[in-house]
Design an enzyme around this catalytic site. Structure first.
Site, PDB file in Angstrom:
ATOM      1  CD  GLU A 121      16.635  32.632  30.340  1.00 39.08           C
ATOM      2  OE1 GLU A 121      17.728  33.056  29.911  1.00 39.08           O
ATOM      3  OE2 GLU A 121      16.441  32.308  31.520  1.00 39.08           O
TER       4      GLU A 121
ATOM      5  CG  HIS B 132      21.751  35.815  29.403  1.00 39.65           C
ATOM      6  ND1 HIS B 132      20.755  35.870  28.454  1.00 39.65           N
ATOM      7  CD2 HIS B 132      21.346  34.889  30.321  1.00 39.65           C
ATOM      8  CE1 HIS B 132      19.796  35.031  28.784  1.00 39.65           C
ATOM      9  NE2 HIS B 132      20.130  34.418  29.911  1.00 39.65           N
ATOM     10  CD  GLU B 133      22.749  33.633  33.716  1.00 45.02           C
ATOM     11  OE1 GLU B 133      21.868  33.766  34.588  1.00 45.02           O
ATOM     12  OE2 GLU B 133      22.623  32.855  32.754  1.00 45.02           O
TER      13      GLU B 133
ATOM     14  CG  HIS C 110      17.965  36.485  33.981  1.00 46.42           C
ATOM     15  ND1 HIS C 110      16.785  36.440  33.282  1.00 46.42           N
ATOM     16  CD2 HIS C 110      18.791  35.573  33.388  1.00 46.42           C
ATOM     17  CE1 HIS C 110      16.878  35.548  32.316  1.00 46.42           C
ATOM     18  NE2 HIS C 110      18.090  35.019  32.347  1.00 46.42           N
TER      19      HIS C 110
END
Length: 415
Positions: free
Chosen positions: A358, A278-279, A282
């Site tokens: 997100e 997930h990070e 970004h």
């Protein structure tokens, strides 16, 4: 006349507080929609009865503190202005030295100290409730140390900002907002560059991830995503909190992948890899650069509006009792009041943009790991650890949530 303005402001604040209390405790509906009962998004399927009770109670208290603390800050700025306290600080500063930079430092110290003491009750209440509900593990001494560190870090950074800002106001009477905005661009980039290596270590200890097998898996995931990373950092947060977190911070050579030790203690490798994916989403989708660009654009609009409104207040004859002039340091509370109101007013838009990013990162994590099951379990663990609301009331979501709700995140993975 001063007391009339002050009493009206206090009465308006009390009325707003009562209204928000009624909304959060009696009117707002945070119940899960019937179609999601019994699904993975239903907290009753993964939280105990006690956890559900604590989550509901803690959410109401935390949300109320948020909606009371924002206008409380506005009340402070307004009272410092209308009661002549800002002009008093300015006189104290002028009595110390004739050098403008020293005058600014003295004024800003007294102003910062007054702000710290005025807002301290909300910070303390937030800490006490967090500890009472098992989120914070930090004792008062440790919390107070962080508060004082925060005071001096903010003082140093903001003093530099305020000194430059008011120098520009004196030099460019009406167009000061434009050079201020131009200077804010390199300053923003500089702060993001030094944040991981200078500021963050003042609060916590960072060290390379001890679990080398896990680090190898994370770095392999980073390589697959074409992210240049040589190390994963671990930060000791269990001394302060039971909450979980992981993030990528900084830009350029100072960027870091960081895991809280609480996350390492509560999640298995698959769940941690989902969080890391997930990070990385970004990074891959360049959200940090979109964020910088959006921030710079909002700074331009914000500074322009602040200049216009400050000039409008300055033309009002009553303002002469509040401050020595728009370009004098005694107008700082007015500048901060307008800034804070604009930030709050724009938060629904910025929160929406953040929630969109997100959700994009969540989708990237699923595509990267091909593991929806671990994703769902990750969000359930995060909900339990932070006693989070799965489906918060509308106003809370709009003004507080820069991440999608847990209902939205789990629903997206399942559907």
């Amino acid at each position: 006349m001063k007391m009339k303005w002050a009493l009206r402001a206090i009465a308006a604040y009390i009325l707003f507080g009562l209204l928000m209390y009624w909304y959060l405790f009696y009117y707002a509906d945070a119940a899960l929609p019937a179609q999601y009962k019994g699904t993975a998004a239903d907290p009753a399927t993964f939280m105990s009865g006690r956890q559900l009770f604590l989550s509901e109670a803690y959410a109401k208290i935390r949300n109320l503190l948020f909606f009371l603390s924002v206008p409380y800050e506005w009340l402070f700025y307004f009272l410092v202005l209308v009661l002549g306290i800002s002009k008093m600080f300015e006189k104290w500063a002028a009595a110390v030295s004739r050098i403008r930079l020293i005058q600014t430092a003295v004024y800003f110290f007294w102003f910062s100290l007054a702000s710290f003491l005025f807002t301290f009750p909300f910070g303390y209440l937030s800490h006490r409730f967090s500890k009472a509900y098992g989120i914070s593990t930090q004792d008062f001494a440790g919390w107070m140390k962080d508060e004082l560190t925060d005071f001096w870090v903010n003082f140093a950074i903001m003093f530099a900002v305020v000194a430059v800002l008011y120098a520009l106001m004196k030099k460019f009477r009406r167009k000061w907002w434009l050079p201020a905005w131009l200077l804010s661009i390199p300053f923003t980039v500089f702060m993001m560059f030094i944040q991981p290596v200078v500021i963050d270590p003042l609060y916590n200890d960072f060290y390379p991830l001890k679990d080398k097998a896990l680090e190898a898996k994370i770095l392999a995931l980073a390589e697959k995503a074409q992210i240049p990373a040589d190390h994963v950092y671990e930060v000791n947060m269990s001394e302060k909190t039971n909450a979980l977190n992981a993030y990528v911070t900084g830009i350029g050579s100072n960027s870091r992948i960081v895991l809280w030790d609480t996350t390492l203690n509560r999640m298995d490798d698959k769940e941690i890899l989902f969080v890391m994916a997930h990070e990385m989403g970004h990074y891959v989708e360049k959200h940090i650069y979109f964020g910088i660009a959006g921030y710079i654009l909002m700074m331009l609009i914000g500074l322009w509006l602040i200049a216009r409104w400050m000039n409008a207040v300055g033309r009002w004859k009553e303002s002469g009792r509040w401050m020595s002039g728009i370009s004098s340091i005694s107008s700082l509370p007015l500048f901060l009041l307008i800034s804070s109101v604009l930030l709050f007013a724009s938060s629904p838009l910025t929160n929406w943009a953040s929630r969109y990013q997100e959700m994009r990162a969540d989708r990237y994590a699923v595509q990267m790991t091909h593991d929806k099951k671990s994703g769902v379990e990750t969000f359930q663990i995060l909900t339990k650890a932070g006693l989070s609301e799965v489906n918060p009331p509308l106003l809370v979501k709009i003004f507080r949530y820069d991440h999608p709700t847990m209902l939205e995140r789990i629903r997206m993975l399942e559907e």
